[in-house]
Design an enzyme around this catalytic site. Structure first.
Site: not given
Length: 550
Positions: A443, A185, A328
């Site tokens: 949010w 990663t 992944e």
């Protein structure tokens, strides 16, 4: 249990080598660069066998990691086949990472030998003294004039192949679950983590890319992976080309927009994939090239803003299509498509559907979970953490007890993305968990705010981060790159956003920049922006915004 009476043949990469040679020996692999090269599979597969024998001659142990620092090229394809087919592990290394990260990755994988394009030698050679396990560095001459160090560890790729037999590879991969390749990663938080793919996962992932509702790749295609071969196996596209027999067009070291546009035009490319920053950079080159051969352009690495997709649809008659995945996940988990539920949509509505990640591809599952561990309904309106599962999804990270918190008790991968899923299974990424802006307990999606900003015709790029605010806890800060040759004001942007987003979403702080820093994989580096603006204090929010929030 009664077992089926089917032949038990392992799904392994040597099978792809055989298929490419016997069924598609006449098909081409083209590499761009200073001197463009063309080779057929019939010419390449004997070189792959010689390369496998050369690693035997160098006494590379079975199961050892073999590192590559290379562009998208024919030689890199040869490495994609020879290393795993001979029982070793292909370890593609991202040369755009910081030196400390590269050293960590090479040492963590314990690479035995490295294959390095000559033009990348200035990046790799200064780090060689920090590599604890590397015995040889094999240089592949990609046309660069970089002088070679006088060191016995340096070997030449073509010299290595000469004299080696082209007889079959002696190693037989009997277990399809054996490790085939390793990719790390980008390490945005802490050290990079390794993802170890099996032969089985590589074969299955490349096969699913051929599906009609995925990329619909076939023998008649000309595939140009602009996504780098040093990152997640170039999304599996080189292996997919071997599966279906498509021609493969690779940029080599020539990644400038004009060179890429010329490559797509000259070879009548039908399918290509890249991150949004690449498609944005290519936009200015479209008018000068005939790209009528293209049938599908895939955009990954983040959301597809509608302004960019519209620009492609207007210029070449083809919008961008989104796909979503991670290192992944091999990486493709979802791809955008128009289903029967979307019949009757306008051109604009259809384009916007294609700009979302879309439904899960075969062999994978997706779900969104609330903070208290309850699966959210598929109503397109209930966000939660996106989790994925399937035969092409990692079950753990390479190494001991590393990143265990990224996996749930029932074995699903926790992606760190906040998402919704609608009743037709179409995924929409709301934001990365760490990129959401929590202002006054509410949010704000940085993705939606970025797309709204980039809908302005005079905006080239925009990235939104959260900055500390004494009253609201956090407020959005927009980093905006104006289009070339225009005069863009902050008030222009604020006026543009009014009516497109809630008024309390509109940033008090807008920074006009010459460029937005990028990560090693071509995404916006919000980590760099957060460091740069860490001490920025947000001005007060307007009173009418407070009323709307209430």
């Amino acid at each position: 249990m009664i077992r089926g009476l089917m032949q038990d043949r392992p799904l392994t990469i040597p099978g792809l080598l055989t298929r490419a040679e016997t069924s598609f020996g006449h098909k081409r692999i083209i590499t761009g660069g200073t001197e463009e090269t063309v080779a057929t599979w019939a010419e390449i597969t004997p070189r792959v066998r010689r390369l496998a024998h050369a690693m035997d001659a160098l006494q590379v142990p079975a199961g050892a990691c073999v590192g590559t620092f290379a562009w998208n090229s024919q030689r890199h394809v040869e490495l994609y086949l020879a290393i795993p087919s001979s029982g070793r592990i292909l370890h593609t290394v991202n040369h755009r990472l910081h030196g400390e990260q590269i050293s960590f990755i090479v040492n963590d994988a314990a690479d035995d030998i490295l294959f390095v394009d000559r033009t990348l030698l200035p990046v790799v050679w200064p780090l060689v003294s920090s590599f604890t396990s590397v015995r040889h560095v094999i240089v592949m001459d990609d046309g660069g004039d970089v002088p070679l160090p006088d060191d016995p560890r340096i070997l030449d790729y073509e010299d290595l192949l000469r004299g080696q037999p082209k007889t079959p590879i002696e190693t037989v991969i009997e277990d399809e679950h054996a490790a085939a390749s390793l990719c790390y990663t980008s390490g945005t938080t802490g050290n990079p983590k390794g993802v170890l793919y099996s032969h089985r996962s590589v074969v299955l992932h490349s096969l699913l890319l051929l599906g009609a509702d995925v990329f619909a790749l076939s023998e008649s295609d000309v595939i140009a992976p602009i996504v780098p071969m040093f990152h997640v196996n170039a999304w599996g596209l080189p292996y997919a080309a071997m599966q279906c027999g498509a021609d493969l067009v690779l940029p080599g070291p020539g990644t400038a927009p004009a060179e890429l546009a010329g490559l797509l035009s000259r070879h009548r490319v039908t399918f290509s994939a890249a991150v949004s920053t690449v498609w944005r950079q290519l936009l200015s080159e479209l008018d000068g090239h005939d790209l009528s051969g293209l049938r599908h352009l895939v955009c990954g690495g983040g959301a597809v803003d509608d302004a960019l997709s519209l620009a492609y649809q207007t210029t070449i008659g083809l919008p961008l299509s989104n796909a979503w995945g991670m290192t992944e996940t091999s990486p493709v988990v979802t791809t955008a498509r128009l289903g029967t539920a979307h019949r009757g949509l306008s051109a604009e509505e259809s384009r916007q559907v294609l700009g979302t990640p879309g439904p899960a591809v075969p062999l994978t599952e997706i779900r969104v979970m609330s903070d208290d561990g309850v699966e959210q309904p598929r109503d397109g309106a209930s966000p939660g953490e996106l989790q994925v599962s399937g035969t092409t999804i990692a079950s753990a990270y390479f190494g001991t007890d590393r990143g265990a918190e990224s996996f749930t008790a029932d074995g699903w991968l926790r992606t760190g993305d906040v998402a919704t899923i609608d009743r037709w299974g179409h995924l929409r990424i709301v934001d990365r968990t760490k990129d959401l802006v929590k202002s006054g307990g509410e949010w704000i999606s940085s993705v939606e705010l970025e797309n709204a900003i980039m809908a302005h015709p005079e905006v080239h790029e925009a990235a939104v981060i959260g900055v500390a605010d004494p009253r609201w806890g956090e407020r959005p800060l927009a980093c905006v790159v104006p289009a070339p040759g225009v005069t863009l004001t902050i008030e222009d942007l604020r006026q543009h956003l009014r009516g497109r987003v809630a008024s309390w979403w509109i940033p008090e702080q807008i920074e006009l920049l010459e460029e937005i820093p990028m990560t090693a994989t071509g995404k916006w580096s919000k980590q760099s922006l957060r460091r740069r603006f860490a001490d920025t204090a947000s001005p007060a929010v307007a009173e009418d915004d407070v009323k709307e929030r209430a």
